[in-house]
Motif scaffolding. Structure first.
Motif, PDB file in Angstrom:
ATOM      1  N   THR A  85      19.037  27.755 -49.309  1.00 51.45           N
ATOM      2  CA  THR A  85      18.159  26.657 -49.218  1.00 51.45           C
ATOM      3  C   THR A  85      18.506  25.211 -49.530  1.00 51.45           C
ATOM      4  OG1 THR A  85      16.156  28.356 -49.796  1.00 51.45           O
ATOM      5  CG2 THR A  85      15.532  25.866 -49.996  1.00 51.45           C
ATOM      6  N   VAL A  86      19.337  25.099 -50.799  1.00 46.48           N
ATOM      7  CA  VAL A  86      19.766  23.958 -50.989  1.00 46.48           C
ATOM      8  C   VAL A  86      20.682  23.544 -50.124  1.00 46.48           C
ATOM      9  CG1 VAL A  86      21.238  22.920 -52.777  1.00 46.48           C
ATOM     10  CG2 VAL A  86      19.351  24.475 -53.523  1.00 46.48           C
ATOM     11  N   THR A  87      21.910  24.326 -49.564  1.00 47.39           N
ATOM     12  CA  THR A  87      22.755  24.204 -48.660  1.00 47.39           C
ATOM     13  C   THR A  87      22.360  23.722 -47.422  1.00 47.39           C
ATOM     14  OG1 THR A  87      24.009  26.042 -49.642  1.00 47.39           O
ATOM     15  CG2 THR A  87      24.872  25.146 -47.738  1.00 47.39           C
ATOM     16  N   GLY A 138      19.150  22.356 -46.769  1.00 54.22           N
ATOM     17  CA  GLY A 138      18.478  21.257 -46.877  1.00 54.22           C
ATOM     18  C   GLY A 138      19.341  20.184 -47.088  1.00 54.22           C
ATOM     19  N   MET A 139      20.431  20.278 -47.662  1.00 53.09           N
ATOM     20  CA  MET A 139      21.405  18.905 -47.979  1.00 53.09           C
ATOM     21  C   MET A 139      22.387  18.960 -46.677  1.00 53.09           C
ATOM     22  SD  MET A 139      23.142  16.855 -50.062  1.00 53.09           S
ATOM     23  CE  MET A 139      22.898  17.435 -51.714  1.00 53.09           C
ATOM     24  N   VAL A 158      16.894  18.475 -49.826  1.00 57.29           N
ATOM     25  CA  VAL A 158      16.840  19.711 -50.272  1.00 57.29           C
ATOM     26  C   VAL A 158      15.592  19.923 -50.580  1.00 57.29           C
ATOM     27  CG1 VAL A 158      17.682  20.791 -52.348  1.00 57.29           C
ATOM     28  CG2 VAL A 158      19.333  19.553 -51.053  1.00 57.29           C
ATOM     29  N   ARG A 202      13.406  20.835 -48.389  1.00 54.18           N
ATOM     30  CA  ARG A 202      13.407  22.262 -47.670  1.00 54.18           C
ATOM     31  C   ARG A 202      12.794  23.176 -48.703  1.00 54.18           C
ATOM     32  NH1 ARG A 202      16.472  25.021 -43.977  1.00 54.18           N
ATOM     33  NH2 ARG A 202      16.346  23.002 -43.125  1.00 54.18           N
TER      34      ARG A 202
END
Length: 434
Positions: free
Chosen positions: A4-6, A8-9, A301, A304
């Motif tokens: 999710t972080v990847t 979103g970024m 991030v 997301r």
């Protein structure tokens, strides 16, 4: 969580990093070339000596497009001091409308990071945001001129330290002039190197100062290219032979790449800078931009995470039940976040993340989505106080106390009024669907 972080970024920076980086490089070229004075002098000659405030506001509105708020204000300070000294008035009378229009453009006109990041989160079209944002900022600048005249009827008492620097300005002994002179001493236009980190407001010596046209052209060119690409989609039929041409030149990244290439030659090489010097100046713009890009990515991030966790969907359902106009809610949320943490960029991206599910789940048109992004930007315009870096820049250079600064260019300027009007419930077409 990691995926999710990847996503979103990466999803946010894929469209933001290049725009912000290229826009910052263009702004640095204009700043270091000493080009800020050229539009101010040109507009003063057109409008006349009695309308110096209007000329400075017009010049600031042009300079603000590629340059961040703090850099733009610091760059214009010597010009503000010079005109104020010649007129025998407090520099706040010139700085008030300048600060207002600089901030208005900073929050709603690409390639500034807040509005670009917010557009990426919302899926808004950069071209329409540019067109509509400038359409609003033009009357805002005109209104700011008259509102500033009214506010400036009050006499602001300058802080002793600033008053002393203003008194010394023009003698070569003020801190503003010393900093500029020291920076110029570090630059060597005939040598092989230049300071890798030119300070805001510093210039490189060159055989001749850039003309107003040479400064205004690289600012107007990408805007014109983006507008042509955006408008052609609406006005030209699909079978038109020139529509693909406009579609090719219209993307913001391509427009900025073309402009950077032209600025590299006309503002650098043609005026006596070596390729190494020009490259180092462009490189120096990227280091301070890194934190801005990372903050923008963090906003992606956050958006997301809100979508994946279901918080954004829950908020969208709540808005639908309440029947609140999205424009009004966008403005209010951004204003609250701006007041609470100080950064307009963070406020814009965070608000966009909170509303992303509501916007994507509704049948808003391209123009309506762009208006939502602009409403968020104007919501993040006001309420600048002690937790905002820009607040201290304005108060320091204009000699305002904290109490006076709390009702300075970022609070009393007309962009706040315009943003409230543009976010009013009369935009019935932009209410959350029931």
């Amino acid at each position: 969580m990691v995926s999710t972080v990847t996503e979103g970024m990466g999803g946010t920076l894929g469209s933001v990093a290049l725009l912000v980086g290229l826009g910052t490089m263009l702004g640095k070229m204009i700043e270091v070339s000493g080009g800020a004075e050229a539009p101010a002098g040109r507009f003063t000659s057109i409008l006349g000596p009695r309308r110096v405030i209007a000329a400075l506001t017009a010049a600031a509105s042009v300079l603000a497009i590629p340059v961040f708020f703090d850099v733009g204000f610091i760059t214009l300070i010597p010009i503000i001091y010079g005109f104020a000294k010649a007129a025998g008035v407090n520099p706040v009378k010139f700085g008030l409308p300048v600060g207002g229009i600089l901030l208005a453009i900073h929050v709603v006109v690409p390639p500034h990071p807040g509005i670009v990041g917010g557009a990426g989160v919302l899926g808004a079209d950069i071209g329409w945001i540019t067109i509509l944002g400038l359409m609003i900022c033009v009357p805002v600048g005109v209104l700011g001129y008259f509102v500033a005249k009214r506010i400036n009827r009050r006499d602001f008492v300058m802080l002793p330290a600033t008053a002393e620097q203003f008194r010394l300005f023009g003698s070569g002994q003020s801190d503003v002039e010393r900093e500029a002179s020291a920076a110029q001493a570090n630059s060597n236009p005939t040598g092989s190197s230049v300071s890798a980190s030119p300070q805001p407001g510093t210039t490189l010596t060159a055989p001749s100062a850039p003309s107003p046209g040479m400064i205004i052209a690289p600012i107007v060119l990408p805007i014109a290219m983006i507008m042509l690409g955006t408008v052609s989609i609406v006005l030209l039929p699909e079978e038109s032979t020139i529509r693909p041409v406009f579609a090719f030149i219209g993307p913001p990244i391509f427009a900025l790449l073309v402009t950077i290439s032209l600025a590299y030659y006309f503002l650098g090489i043609r005026r006596g800078w070596s390729s190494q010097q020009t490259g180092e100046i462009m490189d120096s713009a990227l280091a301070p931009t890194a934190i801005v890009i990372l903050v923008t990515g963090a906003g992606g991030v956050f958006a997301r995470v809100l979508t994946t966790s279901g918080i954004g969907t829950a908020l969208a359902d709540t808005l639908s039940a309440a029947g609140l106009p999205v424009l009004l809610l966008s403005f209010v949320l951004a204003a609250v976040l701006r007041l609470s943490q100080g950064s307009a960029t963070v406020a814009i991206i965070t608000t966009a993340g909170l509303l992303a599910a509501a916007v994507s789940g509704s049948e808003f048109t391209t123009v309506q989505t762009a208006l939502i992004a602009i409403a968020i930007g104007f919501g993040a315009l006001g309420f600048s106080h002690i937790n905002d870096f820009g607040f201290w820049i304005v108060t320091r250079f204009l000699g305002l106390s904290v109490a006076d600064g709390a009702c300075g260019p970022e609070q009393c300027s007309p962009p706040s009024l315009v943003s409230q009007v543009s976010s009013s419930p009369r935009w019935s077409g932009l209410s959350c669907p029931q």
